[in-house]
Design an enzyme around this catalytic site. Structure first.
Site, PDB file in Angstrom:
ATOM      1  N   GLU A  83       0.804  -1.215   0.000  1.00 51.57           N
ATOM      2  CA  GLU A  83       0.000   0.000   0.000  1.00 51.57           C
ATOM      3  C   GLU A  83       0.844   1.275   0.000  1.00 51.57           C
ATOM      4  O   GLU A  83       1.915   1.320   0.598  1.00 51.57           O
ATOM      5  CB  GLU A  83      -0.891  -0.016   1.248  1.00 51.57           C
ATOM      6  N   GLU A 105     -14.661  -5.278   1.654  1.00 52.83           N
ATOM      7  CA  GLU A 105     -14.032  -5.356   2.975  1.00 52.83           C
ATOM      8  C   GLU A 105     -15.084  -5.514   4.073  1.00 52.83           C
ATOM      9  O   GLU A 105     -16.069  -4.788   4.109  1.00 52.83           O
ATOM     10  CB  GLU A 105     -13.227  -4.077   3.220  1.00 52.83           C
ATOM     11  N   ASN A 143     -10.835  -7.065   7.447  1.00 54.64           N
ATOM     12  CA  ASN A 143     -10.010  -6.064   8.110  1.00 54.64           C
ATOM     13  C   ASN A 143      -9.874  -6.437   9.581  1.00 54.64           C
ATOM     14  O   ASN A 143     -10.864  -6.545  10.295  1.00 54.64           O
ATOM     15  CB  ASN A 143     -10.648  -4.673   7.972  1.00 54.64           C
ATOM     16  N   GLU A 156      -6.414  -8.058   5.910  1.00 53.76           N
ATOM     17  CA  GLU A 156      -5.937  -6.672   5.908  1.00 53.76           C
ATOM     18  C   GLU A 156      -5.679  -6.179   7.330  1.00 53.76           C
ATOM     19  O   GLU A 156      -6.422  -6.505   8.241  1.00 53.76           O
ATOM     20  CB  GLU A 156      -6.997  -5.741   5.296  1.00 53.76           C
TER      21      GLU A 156
END
Length: 259
Positions: free
Chosen positions: A54, A165, A186, A216
Site C-alpha cells: 500500500e 471489505e 479487516n 488486511e
C-alpha cells in the site's frame, strides 16, 4: 460518532462538489478509460506471497506514517519487489492521498492498482476507472446490501475487479454476492483501532471458496502470513509496515524474499 461515520459524512460533501466540477462524461473521455485492466485476482492465484503493498502517507489511527516519499518511486519499488498489486489511498482529508497519486502510480508501474477509498457513490467508480485503477474497494460497514450490489455490478461492467471489505460476520452475510471477486477481512476494530488476526481466522470459514480471501491490517511479519494461509487466505494487504521505512520497495523485497 465513530471515525467511519465522520469520514463518510465528509466524503458525501466531497463527492457532491466533485460532481459539480467534473461531469461524468468528462471522466468517461479520459485516456485511461479504455485501457485493458490488469487482474489482481490472477496475480494472487499465482503468487507464493500474495502481498498487496500500500501507498499510505498517514491514517487516523497512526497520524503521519511517511510524508517524504513520492508515489512514482514507491510504485516502481513495489513492482521490482514482486508484489501482486498496489493499493493507493486516494482520500485526502484523513489519509493525505489523492487521485493524482493513483495517476502517478499508473504511469510508473504495470501492477494491478486498487483504489483504496470510501466509495459511497458510483461516480467514484467512474473516477477509479478514469484514473487508472484495476480494482475498487467497497466497505460493507458503510454500504447497504443494495448499494454493494449496484456498485459491484457497475464496476464489473467497467471491467474493474471488486474487493469487498468486512469487519464481522454480519457484514459478511449481507454482502456475499456473485459480483464480487475478493473478500477482505479487516483485522482492525474501527471503534477501538485494536488489531487482531483472530478476526481473519474466525471469518474465514464463512467466506465461500469462489472468492479470493484477503487479510488486511496488522500484518507485519511473515509469521502472520504463515499463520493465516491454512485458513485459505491468498492475499495480504500491507501498508504501514513498508511505508514507515525510507524505501518501501526494498522493505517489500526483503519481506517477500523470506518466503
Amino acid at each position: 460518532m465513530d471515525i467511519l461515520e465522520k469520514i463518510v459524512a465528509d466524503k458525501r460533501l466531497e463527492v457532491a462538489l466533485k460532481k459539480q466540477l467534473i461531469p461524468t462524461f468528462q471522466l468517461e473521455q479520459s485516456v485511461l478509460f479504455e485501457r485493458e485492466t490488469i487482474s489482481l485476482v490472477k496475480n494472487l492465484q499465482n503468487s507464493p506471497s500474495g502481498i498487496i503493498a500500500e501507498h499510505k502517507r498517514r491514517s487516523p489511527s497512526k497520524q503521519v506514517i511517511n510524508h517524504n516519499l513520492n508515489v512514482f518511486d514507491v510504485a516502481q519499488g513495489y513492482e521490482k519487489s514482486g508484489v501482486c498489486g498496489m493499493s493507493v489511498l486516494t482520500d485526502g482529508k484523513y489519509f493525505g492521498g489523492s487521485l493524482d497519486d493513483l495517476l502517478l502510480a499508473r504511469s510508473s508501474c504495470n501492477l494491478p492498482l486498487l483504489r483504496k477509498e470510501f466509495i459511497i457513490d458510483s461516480y467514484q467508480i467512474l473516477e477509479a476507472k478514469a484514473y487508472g485503477a484495476d480494482v475498487i474497494l467497497l466497505i460493507a460497514a458503510i454500504l447497504t446490501q443494495e448499494e454493494i450490489k449496484s456498485f459491484s455490478e457497475f464496476a464489473k461492467n467497467l471491467r474493474l475487479e471488486v474487493l469487498l471489505e468486512v469487519h464481522n460476520e454480519a457484514e459478511l452475510q449481507k454482502s456475499i454476492m456473485p459480483s464480487l471477486d475478493m473478500i477482505g477481512v479487516n483485522n482492525r476494530n474501527l471503534k477501538t483501532f485494536e488489531v487482531s488476526l483472530q478476526t481473519s481466522k474466525t471469518l474465514s470459514s464463512y467466506i465461500p471458496n469462489e472468492f479470493i480471501k484477503i487479510s488486511e491490517s496488522g500484518i507485519s511479519n511473515v509469521e502472520a502470513i504463515k499463520e493465516l494461509k491454512p485458513f485459505g487466505y491468498q492475499g495480504f494487504l500491507i501498508g504501514e509496515n513498508f511505508m514507515k521505512t525510507d524505501n518501501p520497495g526494498e522493505s517489500a523485497n526483503h519481506f517477500i524474499n523470506q518466503f
